[in-house]
Design a protein around this motif. Structure first.
Motif, PDB file in Angstrom:
ATOM      1  N   GLY A  56       0.945  -1.332   0.022  1.00  0.00           N
ATOM      2  CA  GLY A  56      -0.037  -0.090   0.126  1.00  0.00           C
ATOM      3  C   GLY A  56       0.918   1.300  -0.133  1.00  0.00           C
ATOM      4  N   THR A  84       0.835  -0.277   5.864  1.00  0.00           N
ATOM      5  CA  THR A  84       1.330   0.534   4.819  1.00  0.00           C
ATOM      6  C   THR A  84       2.619  -0.304   4.332  1.00  0.00           C
ATOM      7  OG1 THR A  84       1.347   2.636   3.727  1.00  0.00           O
ATOM      8  CG2 THR A  84       2.509   2.389   5.977  1.00  0.00           C
ATOM      9  N   PHE A 331      -2.900   7.975   7.163  1.00  0.00           N
ATOM     10  CA  PHE A 331      -4.283   7.692   7.169  1.00  0.00           C
ATOM     11  C   PHE A 331      -4.810   9.183   6.558  1.00  0.00           C
ATOM     12  CE2 PHE A 331      -5.371   4.545  10.324  1.00  0.00           C
ATOM     13  CZ  PHE A 331      -5.021   3.649   9.717  1.00  0.00           C
ATOM     14  N   LYS A 333      -2.855  11.131   4.671  1.00  0.00           N
ATOM     15  CA  LYS A 333      -2.523  10.934   3.320  1.00  0.00           C
ATOM     16  C   LYS A 333      -3.308  10.256   2.406  1.00  0.00           C
ATOM     17  CE  LYS A 333      -0.009  12.042  -0.452  1.00  0.00           C
ATOM     18  NZ  LYS A 333      -0.049  13.527  -1.162  1.00  0.00           N
ATOM     19  N   THR A 334      -3.848   8.988   2.813  1.00  0.00           N
ATOM     20  CA  THR A 334      -4.670   8.324   2.134  1.00  0.00           C
ATOM     21  C   THR A 334      -5.974   8.935   1.751  1.00  0.00           C
ATOM     22  OG1 THR A 334      -3.770   6.185   3.219  1.00  0.00           O
ATOM     23  CG2 THR A 334      -5.866   6.117   2.346  1.00  0.00           C
TER      24      THR A 334
END
Length: 342
Positions: A56, A84, A331, A333-334
């Protein structure tokens, strides 16, 4: 005269046996402990050892302290890899990487790090995590390649104002580190370092205690620090730490890092602040917090978090603080990436 010649012959034979013991041990270590990672060529025959875990994005990239290796992150990297992709590595001159060909300053290391990432096919964005000296490397990387970076976590980063040439009172400490590293190289070449660290980390510790005692109060102080710091790491990596500390190249790499401290300080004292990238800076409860002025010199979006139960090695004393800081940036950035696609 005959007795003297016999004694010399015995000493030379013991040295030869020690050299052979070291070379066989080093070969076995490399076969036994490096299969999880890979070597990335960064030019001129230099190779850096890289260890990746998880999947990820964004990739969380770990940078160790001045004489530490990827092993320093093993427990945190494993936990972060659950949500990640992660990457840790050994800088040139340390761990399983080849010897350094440039001065060990943050600017030089940041260039090598970027080449490694490109050659390894690890694409940005990155969340940079750096401890101590590694914090300066990550600052320099973010200044040189801001488009690659989505967040930074600095763990008790090295404070340039506390080291020569800005603070000459610590020059004797640097000189001692250089001198001891230099002494350790031939000791490692004839296998004595391997005997000592294997005794300390993999066996009873009696031999290492004897050798440290023979070295005086300085040796006992070093032994105490090693026991305290390595003792916080998972026990399964202790034999790999011993393998690293058995290598003559490790002490040469340590020496080159310590020698470069004044150049590092000169490089970073006038470094620009990082703009538009969130930075979380963790300060141990045993140290004075950074002032607002110091934080503003690091970046324009720096949040300082105090780790009350920690000394310098916060990631070993309170790993959850580090993992929570990383998770928040991952999170964020996601969520940003999802929002841009809607």
């Amino acid at each position: 005269m005959h007795i003297f010649g016999s004694m010399v012959g015995c000493i030379l034979a013991l040295i030869a046996m020690g050299v052979l013991y070291q070379r066989i041990g080093a070969h076995r270590d490399r076969l036994r402990y490096t299969h999880a990672g890979r070597w990335i060529t960064i030019g001129r025959g230099s190779k850096l050892y890289l260890l990746e875990k998880g999947s990820g994005g964004p990739t969380v990239l770990f940078e160790s302290g001045i004489a530490a290796t990827n092993l320093n992150w093993c427990h945190i990297q494993e936990r972060v890899s659950h949500f990640t992709h992660t990457a840790s590595y050994d800088r040139g001159g340390l761990g399983w990487s080849s010897r350094a060909r440039t001065a060990r300053t943050p600017g030089n290391i940041a260039v090598e790090l970027r080449v490694m990432l490109q050659e390894a096919g690890i694409r940005p964005p990155y969340i940079l995590v750096g401890h101590s000296f590694g914090g300066l490397v990550m600052r320099r990387y973010a200044l040189a390649y801001p488009e690659d970076v989505s967040g930074i976590v600095l763990i008790d980063p090295m404070r340039p104002e506390e080291w020569p040439p800005l603070d000459p009172t610590k020059q004797s400490q640097l000189d001692r580190g250089i001198r001891l590293s230099g002494y350790a190289i031939p000791i490692a070449q004839i296998g004595l370092a391997r005997l000592a660290v294997t005794s300390l980390l993999c066996r009873s510790g009696r031999l290492s205690s004897f050798l440290a005692g023979a070295a005086g109060t300085g040796g006992m102080h070093v032994l105490g620090r090693i026991k305290g710091e390595v003792g916080k790491m998972p026990q399964e990596v202790w034999p790999i730490v011993a393998a690293h500390w058995s290598r003559p190249g490790y002490y040469a790499g340590m020496c080159s890092h310590v020698e470069a401290v004044p150049a590092t300080v000169r490089e970073m004292q006038d470094a620009n602040p990082i703009h538009d990238i969130p930075v979380t800076l963790l300060t141990p409860g045993s140290s004075a917090p950074l002032t607002e002025r110091c934080l503003s010199r690091i970046g324009d979006n720096v949040q300082q978090v105090i780790a009350p139960a920690s000394a310098h090695w916060i990631h070993l004393d309170q790993p959850d603080l580090i993992i929570d800081s990383i998770r928040g940036m991952v999170f964020a950035k996601t969520a940003e990436a999802v929002a841009t696609t809607v």
